[in-house]
Design an enzyme around this catalytic site. Sequence first.
Site, PDB file in Angstrom:
ATOM      1  N   HIS A  90      18.395   0.409  43.456  1.00  0.00           N
ATOM      2  CA  HIS A  90      19.188  -0.597  44.182  1.00  0.00           C
ATOM      3  C   HIS A  90      18.906  -0.514  45.689  1.00  0.00           C
ATOM      4  O   HIS A  90      18.565  -1.517  46.329  1.00  0.00           O
ATOM      5  CB  HIS A  90      20.677  -0.357  43.888  1.00  0.00           C
ATOM      6  CG  HIS A  90      21.604  -1.320  44.575  1.00  0.00           C
ATOM      7  ND1 HIS A  90      22.118  -2.415  43.933  1.00  0.00           N
ATOM      8  CD2 HIS A  90      22.111  -1.356  45.838  1.00  0.00           C
ATOM      9  CE1 HIS A  90      22.899  -3.086  44.772  1.00  0.00           C
ATOM     10  NE2 HIS A  90      22.918  -2.460  45.935  1.00  0.00           N
ATOM     11  N   GLU A  91      19.013   0.684  46.237  1.00  0.00           N
ATOM     12  CA  GLU A  91      18.785   0.841  47.682  1.00  0.00           C
ATOM     13  C   GLU A  91      17.339   0.546  48.039  1.00  0.00           C
ATOM     14  O   GLU A  91      17.053   0.024  49.112  1.00  0.00           O
ATOM     15  CB  GLU A  91      19.192   2.250  48.149  1.00  0.00           C
ATOM     16  CG  GLU A  91      20.676   2.595  47.946  1.00  0.00           C
ATOM     17  CD  GLU A  91      21.672   1.577  48.510  1.00  0.00           C
ATOM     18  OE1 GLU A  91      21.353   0.927  49.538  1.00  0.00           O
ATOM     19  OE2 GLU A  91      22.758   1.407  47.918  1.00  0.00           O
ATOM     20  N   HIS A  98      17.094  -3.031  48.746  1.00  0.00           N
ATOM     21  CA  HIS A  98      17.566  -3.335  50.106  1.00  0.00           C
ATOM     22  C   HIS A  98      16.490  -2.944  51.119  1.00  0.00           C
ATOM     23  O   HIS A  98      16.239  -3.658  52.082  1.00  0.00           O
ATOM     24  CB  HIS A  98      18.845  -2.544  50.414  1.00  0.00           C
ATOM     25  CG  HIS A  98      20.099  -3.120  49.819  1.00  0.00           C
ATOM     26  ND1 HIS A  98      20.495  -4.419  50.045  1.00  0.00           N
ATOM     27  CD2 HIS A  98      21.061  -2.575  49.032  1.00  0.00           C
ATOM     28  CE1 HIS A  98      21.664  -4.641  49.417  1.00  0.00           C
ATOM     29  NE2 HIS A  98      22.017  -3.545  48.783  1.00  0.00           N
ATOM     30  N   GLU A 141      21.736  -8.593  49.023  1.00  0.00           N
ATOM     31  CA  GLU A 141      22.128  -8.051  47.724  1.00  0.00           C
ATOM     32  C   GLU A 141      21.269  -8.636  46.601  1.00  0.00           C
ATOM     33  O   GLU A 141      21.070  -7.988  45.566  1.00  0.00           O
ATOM     34  CB  GLU A 141      23.619  -8.334  47.498  1.00  0.00           C
ATOM     35  CG  GLU A 141      24.258  -7.578  46.357  1.00  0.00           C
ATOM     36  CD  GLU A 141      24.413  -6.068  46.582  1.00  0.00           C
ATOM     37  OE1 GLU A 141      24.120  -5.573  47.694  1.00  0.00           O
ATOM     38  OE2 GLU A 141      24.834  -5.380  45.635  1.00  0.00           O
TER      39      GLU A 141
END
Length: 505
Positions: free
Chosen positions: A268-269, A272, A298
Amino acid sequence: MEQSIARLREIDTEIRLLEHISALLGWDQETYMPEQAIAERSQQLALVQSMRHRRVTDEEVGRLLETAGVSDDQPKGDPALSPEDGAFLRALYREYARNAKLPNELVMRIAEKTSTGQAVWAKAREADDFGRFAPHLVEIIELTLEVAELIGYDDHPYDALLDEYEPWMKSADVKRIFDDLRGDLVPLVQQIGEAEQVDDSFLMRSYPAGEQEAFGRRILSDLGYDMRRGRLDVSAHPFTTTLGFDDVRLTTRYNERYFKTALFGTIHECGHGFYELGFDEGNRGSILASATSLGIHESQSRFWENVVGRSRPFWERHFEPLRETFPSQLRGVTLDDFYRAVNKVEPSHIRVEADEVTYSLHIILRFELELGLTSRKLSVQDIPEAWRERSRELLGIVPERDSDGPLQDIHWSMGGIGYFPTYSLGNLYAAQFTDALRADMPDLDDRIRRGDFPAILTWLRDAIHRHGAASTAGEIAASVTGHELDPSHFMEYLRTKYSDVYGLS
Ligand code: ZN
């Protein structure tokens, strides 16, 4: 005019330098700072942040923007301006106008109130006592409404708050999108609930942190995260932070009794981070080398975490190495068992642990309460009851404790009202972008299986990342997918995927 723009570019560079310095102090505070350093660190941060605020709202900026003929944040299409200068002035005007509308005295009061608010919230959560936090929340809502009045809005005070996180989007748009989404999600969750539940008990065996970390780093490297321009460290709450054009750092956390937390958090990060590392080189050091909206941000983390990281082709590639890393934990577990386990759907109380099907229902609940609070139709003391009611309607479960309900998230204590919708918008944008990506790259699954992530990343950079704040979220959606945000892409994605995971007909 040219001179004004040149001077504004100088000021812009200083503001971004101050932001990156502040990010470095914040990153260190969350990762390596010794405990006793917190008091001095708070002073350091407060100083750098107030320097930034003064620079952003400097009268000189206002004068220069006026000389350059900018008096609103709408795209001008001024023939005298290059598209680059037009986008630059629009972004800088937005930042200036929003900040200049708020008197310093109010900004200070908010900083103070939210700092004590956070401390009280943490204690109230521990004690599981909403009543303890309520008086602080009342004051935070009042301050927030003061901000909304000063910023200004047409229809609803919430518009002024949402605009900080999702520029140009209105609460009526969000409401329309969420109403659609809710109508489709609730029956899907029910249908999944009637199917045979997936067994994910093997994900709760003991997974040593060291091996999890090694595996996570292997995945980051396979995805192509450039460690010459970033790092991965550990923090209590995972985040991504930008310390410069060539310095975007990720954090994760390891839970030895729950395999999903660290790995999917890291992916997830990483999503980003890809976004923050993908801005146009020409905008290095400028406001345009920043995210256009949190929803778009997001969408990138969700794309890599869910669309790629929880897909079957991804695990066709990575399941064998995973099983070699954790042979005893995954004894007797097949690829199919694993794929279904990491996609298990189950209504639960805690948003951050929710699966991708029920996740948006948590957001819709919060959005509805925030609309009620900001229109004064809901009072703070009635939040716990309103929460239980909506949780029953949306998720079919009722939290017994406030810490599993309105006390679970930090956002309200920080004054972050208007933030929650962006999480869900991210899921929706991600699905819509994925359909466009698949149209251009029909062999997407095969590329994931082969590990051809550079091709996927190149597509995302070109379509989304490189624009940074130079294009609005709406402009990006229109240019990449041909139309504005439409939740049907997300619903179609969920139906297809979960029909497979749960054998729905
Ligand atoms: Zn995120």
